[in-house]
Design a protein around this motif. Structure first.
Motif, PDB file in Angstrom:
ATOM      1  N   ASN A  50      -2.209   8.393   7.252  1.00 26.83           N
ATOM      2  CA  ASN A  50      -1.473   8.090   6.027  1.00 26.83           C
ATOM      3  C   ASN A  50      -0.361   7.098   6.372  1.00 26.83           C
ATOM      4  OD1 ASN A  50       0.499   8.152   3.953  1.00 26.83           O
ATOM      5  ND2 ASN A  50      -0.105  10.209   3.371  1.00 26.83           N
ATOM      6  N   PRO A  51      -0.245   5.984   5.660  1.00 28.34           N
ATOM      7  CA  PRO A  51       0.772   4.990   6.016  1.00 28.34           C
ATOM      8  C   PRO A  51       2.207   5.490   5.879  1.00 28.34           C
ATOM      9  CG  PRO A  51      -0.341   4.369   3.986  1.00 28.34           C
ATOM     10  CD  PRO A  51      -1.064   5.546   4.539  1.00 28.34           C
ATOM     11  N   LEU A  52       2.420   6.568   5.152  1.00 27.00           N
ATOM     12  CA  LEU A  52       3.781   7.084   5.012  1.00 27.00           C
ATOM     13  C   LEU A  52       4.265   7.810   6.261  1.00 27.00           C
ATOM     14  CD1 LEU A  52       3.527   8.302   1.330  1.00 27.00           C
ATOM     15  CD2 LEU A  52       4.727   6.281   2.172  1.00 27.00           C
TER      16      LEU A  52
ATOM     17  N   VAL B 160       0.806  -1.221   0.000  1.00 27.61           N
ATOM     18  CA  VAL B 160       0.000   0.000   0.000  1.00 27.61           C
ATOM     19  C   VAL B 160       0.836   1.266   0.000  1.00 27.61           C
ATOM     20  CG1 VAL B 160      -2.011  -1.093   1.042  1.00 27.61           C
ATOM     21  CG2 VAL B 160      -0.323   0.013   2.503  1.00 27.61           C
ATOM     22  N   ALA B 161       2.111   1.161   0.390  1.00 28.84           N
ATOM     23  CA  ALA B 161       2.983   2.337   0.379  1.00 28.84           C
ATOM     24  C   ALA B 161       4.430   1.894   0.296  1.00 28.84           C
ATOM     25  CB  ALA B 161       2.766   3.189   1.619  1.00 28.84           C
TER      26      ALA B 161
ATOM     27  N   PRO C  18      26.997   0.501   6.726  1.00 34.40           N
ATOM     28  CA  PRO C  18      27.401  -0.687   7.494  1.00 34.40           C
ATOM     29  C   PRO C  18      26.663  -0.851   8.819  1.00 34.40           C
ATOM     30  CG  PRO C  18      29.313   0.371   6.549  1.00 34.40           C
ATOM     31  CD  PRO C  18      28.148   1.289   6.279  1.00 34.40           C
ATOM     32  N   ALA C  19      26.408   0.228   9.520  1.00 26.81           N
ATOM     33  CA  ALA C  19      25.729   0.128  10.821  1.00 26.81           C
ATOM     34  C   ALA C  19      24.275  -0.289  10.690  1.00 26.81           C
ATOM     35  CB  ALA C  19      25.816   1.462  11.553  1.00 26.81           C
ATOM     36  N   HIS C  20      23.714  -0.217   9.482  1.00 20.84           N
ATOM     37  CA  HIS C  20      22.295  -0.516   9.290  1.00 20.84           C
ATOM     38  C   HIS C  20      22.053  -1.676   8.325  1.00 20.84           C
ATOM     39  CE1 HIS C  20      20.989   2.938  11.577  1.00 20.84           C
ATOM     40  NE2 HIS C  20      21.943   3.623  10.982  1.00 20.84           N
ATOM     41  N   ARG C  21      23.059  -2.449   7.996  1.00 13.27           N
ATOM     42  CA  ARG C  21      22.883  -3.511   7.004  1.00 13.27           C
ATOM     43  C   ARG C  21      21.827  -4.530   7.420  1.00 13.27           C
ATOM     44  NH1 ARG C  21      28.256  -3.579   4.571  1.00 13.27           N
ATOM     45  NH2 ARG C  21      28.113  -1.806   3.149  1.00 13.27           N
ATOM     46  N   ALA C  22      21.739  -4.863   8.699  1.00 16.51           N
ATOM     47  CA  ALA C  22      20.736  -5.828   9.145  1.00 16.51           C
ATOM     48  C   ALA C  22      19.390  -5.163   9.402  1.00 16.51           C
ATOM     49  CB  ALA C  22      21.206  -6.547  10.412  1.00 16.51           C
ATOM     50  N   ALA C  23      19.303  -3.868   9.113  1.00 19.93           N
ATOM     51  CA  ALA C  23      18.069  -3.124   9.365  1.00 19.93           C
ATOM     52  C   ALA C  23      17.777  -2.167   8.213  1.00 19.93           C
ATOM     53  CB  ALA C  23      18.210  -2.340  10.663  1.00 19.93           C
ATOM     54  N   ALA C  24      18.269  -2.490   7.033  1.00 18.10           N
ATOM     55  CA  ALA C  24      18.222  -1.548   5.911  1.00 18.10           C
ATOM     56  C   ALA C  24      16.832  -1.315   5.348  1.00 18.10           C
ATOM     57  CB  ALA C  24      19.159  -2.018   4.801  1.00 18.10           C
ATOM     58  N   VAL C  25      15.937  -2.289   5.483  1.00 18.20           N
ATOM     59  CA  VAL C  25      14.588  -2.160   4.930  1.00 18.20           C
ATOM     60  C   VAL C  25      13.588  -2.436   6.048  1.00 18.20           C
ATOM     61  CG1 VAL C  25      12.945  -2.995   3.201  1.00 18.20           C
ATOM     62  CG2 VAL C  25      15.393  -2.927   2.658  1.00 18.20           C
ATOM     63  N   THR C  26      12.644  -1.509   6.222  1.00 23.01           N
ATOM     64  CA  THR C  26      11.640  -1.684   7.266  1.00 23.01           C
ATOM     65  C   THR C  26      10.291  -2.035   6.641  1.00 23.01           C
ATOM     66  OG1 THR C  26      11.297   0.707   7.282  1.00 23.01           O
ATOM     67  CG2 THR C  26      12.736  -0.204   8.981  1.00 23.01           C
ATOM     68  N   PHE C  27       9.630  -3.017   7.250  1.00 23.72           N
ATOM     69  CA  PHE C  27       8.292  -3.460   6.833  1.00 23.72           C
ATOM     70  C   PHE C  27       7.301  -3.099   7.923  1.00 23.72           C
ATOM     71  CE2 PHE C  27      10.769  -5.840   3.900  1.00 23.72           C
ATOM     72  CZ  PHE C  27       9.932  -6.114   2.826  1.00 23.72           C
ATOM     73  N   PHE C  28       6.075  -2.785   7.520  1.00 21.02           N
ATOM     74  CA  PHE C  28       5.035  -2.353   8.450  1.00 21.02           C
ATOM     75  C   PHE C  28       3.691  -2.851   7.942  1.00 21.02           C
ATOM     76  CE2 PHE C  28       2.018   0.863  10.039  1.00 21.02           C
ATOM     77  CZ  PHE C  28       2.362   0.915  11.377  1.00 21.02           C
ATOM     78  N   ALA C  29       2.800  -3.215   8.863  1.00 17.56           N
ATOM     79  CA  ALA C  29       1.446  -3.653   8.506  1.00 17.56           C
ATOM     80  C   ALA C  29       0.481  -2.478   8.664  1.00 17.56           C
ATOM     81  CB  ALA C  29       1.006  -4.811   9.400  1.00 17.56           C
ATOM     82  N   VAL C  30      -0.221  -2.124   7.601  1.00 14.83           N
ATOM     83  CA  VAL C  30      -1.155  -1.002   7.641  1.00 14.83           C
ATOM     84  C   VAL C  30      -2.268  -1.248   8.661  1.00 14.83           C
ATOM     85  CG1 VAL C  30      -2.744  -1.711   5.797  1.00 14.83           C
ATOM     86  CG2 VAL C  30      -2.271   0.724   6.165  1.00 14.83           C
ATOM     87  N   GLU C  31      -2.536  -2.497   8.961  1.00 14.06           N
ATOM     88  CA  GLU C  31      -3.552  -2.820   9.971  1.00 14.06           C
ATOM     89  C   GLU C  31      -3.194  -2.223  11.336  1.00 14.06           C
ATOM     90  OE1 GLU C  31      -3.933  -5.924   6.760  1.00 14.06           O
ATOM     91  OE2 GLU C  31      -2.243  -5.025   7.825  1.00 14.06           O
ATOM     92  N   SER C  32      -1.901  -2.006  11.595  1.00 18.07           N
ATOM     93  CA  SER C  32      -1.496  -1.362  12.850  1.00 18.07           C
ATOM     94  C   SER C  32      -2.026   0.068  12.930  1.00 18.07           C
ATOM     95  CB  SER C  32       0.025  -1.365  12.987  1.00 18.07           C
ATOM     96  OG  SER C  32       0.494  -2.686  13.117  1.00 18.07           O
ATOM     97  N   LEU C  33      -2.074   0.751  11.803  1.00 20.96           N
ATOM     98  CA  LEU C  33      -2.626   2.113  11.786  1.00 20.96           C
ATOM     99  C   LEU C  33      -4.141   2.092  11.987  1.00 20.96           C
ATOM    100  CD1 LEU C  33      -0.539   3.743   8.940  1.00 20.96           C
ATOM    101  CD2 LEU C  33      -0.307   4.080  11.409  1.00 20.96           C
TER     102      LEU C  33
END
Length: 168
Positions: A84-86, A8-9, A55-70
């Protein structure tokens, strides 16, 4: 197990918008926030994002979120509708899959029509106090345990808005 989901976003930003004190308000993005598609690079993140190849964020480079939380916090806080999900500034916002249930090192695949892209889940993407400023008072507390998941991409690929398949 395959699940039909909707992307969705998609959010990619070269800078942090939520720095300093929430009372001062967020910085504006230097370019449009909403994306029709994003380019994923294995081990690096999303091209153009502030965490790409950091380098400090390689294991956290992409964040996923469920719109149902909003939708949950809108109900809990009595908001007229979900924000707005953004506004949560997560890279990939999905409908139809509870990303918060992913455990550390779970591997999942997302295919939005241009081929499958694998991701490995890592730590929770905990919400911050900014949520009270940009959504509504109480949003920070309402999002605890529902802030999404930080992941590392295992494949190069492309993600698009719209229908997709998520496989765990």
């Amino acid at each position: 197990m395959s699940t039909a989901v909707e992307v969705v976003a998609l959010h990619v930003s070269p800078v942090h918008a939520y720095e300093g004190r929430p009372g001062d308000g967020p910085r504006p993005d230097p370019e449009p926030v909403s994306r029709e598609h994003v380019v994923v690079r294995a081990g690096l993140g999303l091209v153009g994002d502030r965490y790409f190849n950091q380098p400090a964020h390689r294991a956290a480079a992409v964040t996923f979120f469920a719109v149902e939380s909003l939708e949950h916090i809108a109900d809990r806080l009595g908001l007229p509708g979900p924000p707005n999900p953004l506004v949560v500034r997560r890279n990939v916002v999905l409908r139809g899959f509870d990303v918060d249930r992913l455990a550390r090192h779970d591997v999942f695949t997302l295919d939005s029509g241009d081929g499958p892209v694998r991701f490995e889940a890592h730590r929770a993407a905990n919400p911050c106090g900014w949520m009270d400023a940009v959504i509504a008072p109480g949003a920070f507390k309402a999002l605890r345990g529902r802030g999404g998941r930080r992941c590392v991409p295992l494949d190069d690929g492309l993600l698009r808005l719209g229908p997709a398949t998520l496989t765990t």
